[in-house]
Design a protein around this motif. Sequence first.
Motif, mmCIF file in Angstrom:
data_model
loop_
_atom_site.group_PDB
_atom_site.id
_atom_site.type_symbol
_atom_site.label_atom_id
_atom_site.label_comp_id
_atom_site.label_asym_id
_atom_site.label_seq_id
_atom_site.Cartn_x
_atom_site.Cartn_y
_atom_site.Cartn_z
ATOM 1 N N SER A 98 0.730 -1.085 0.051
ATOM 2 C CA SER A 98 0.002 -0.012 0.146
ATOM 3 C C SER A 98 0.977 1.395 0.048
ATOM 4 O O SER A 98 1.902 1.517 0.481
ATOM 5 N N THR A 99 0.372 2.211 -0.820
ATOM 6 C CA THR A 99 1.226 3.565 -0.755
ATOM 7 C C THR A 99 0.165 4.589 -0.804
ATOM 8 O O THR A 99 -0.820 4.410 -1.578
ATOM 9 N N LYS A 100 0.631 5.756 -0.511
ATOM 10 C CA LYS A 100 -0.332 7.056 -0.321
ATOM 11 C C LYS A 100 -0.093 7.622 -1.867
ATOM 12 O O LYS A 100 -0.741 8.671 -1.980
ATOM 13 N N ALA A 117 -6.267 5.627 -2.765
ATOM 14 C CA ALA A 117 -6.637 4.466 -2.000
ATOM 15 C C ALA A 117 -7.892 3.580 -2.601
ATOM 16 O O ALA A 117 -8.853 3.982 -3.706
#
Length: 156
Positions: A26-28, A32
């Motif tokens: 997961s990454t910003k 999302a």
Amino acid sequence: MGYISHWVRSLVIYYLALQYQRREISTKLSPAPAAPYSQGIQAGETLYVTGTIGTSPVTGKMVSTTTVGQATRALKNSLAIVRAAGMTFDNVVKVTIFITNITDLPEVNKVYKKYFKKPYPARSSVEVSKIPYAAKIMIEMIAVKGPTHRGSSRYY
């Protein structure tokens, strides 16, 4: 001798267990998830990147009304996920492109070639009737971690 064989057996079991562990990526820097899915799942050395569309990771809104603009953003979103797993686009072995108008594919290929170099990943391109959020294109990929050398079929 018994101690060494036990140690080797334990090491093999540990390695095999790692190959079957699932880890969420997961990454910003990529939007999302808007539904029950992960941006990426790594299973062993293989990363499965969710289908990405041309939405901004900041606003969640579509960045362009053109297929090319959306493809560019989708590739950036995918790259962020791949990087979050400690890989690059050199590790990508398979790409699937879902596109609502297959005649836009030649223009998408021009963008694609800015992100991928020879030897290109295996790829499928499929025309579909609809993509969520009225997107014109969605791109998903599979990457494999490990030492690969471009232009060579050997792994070191």
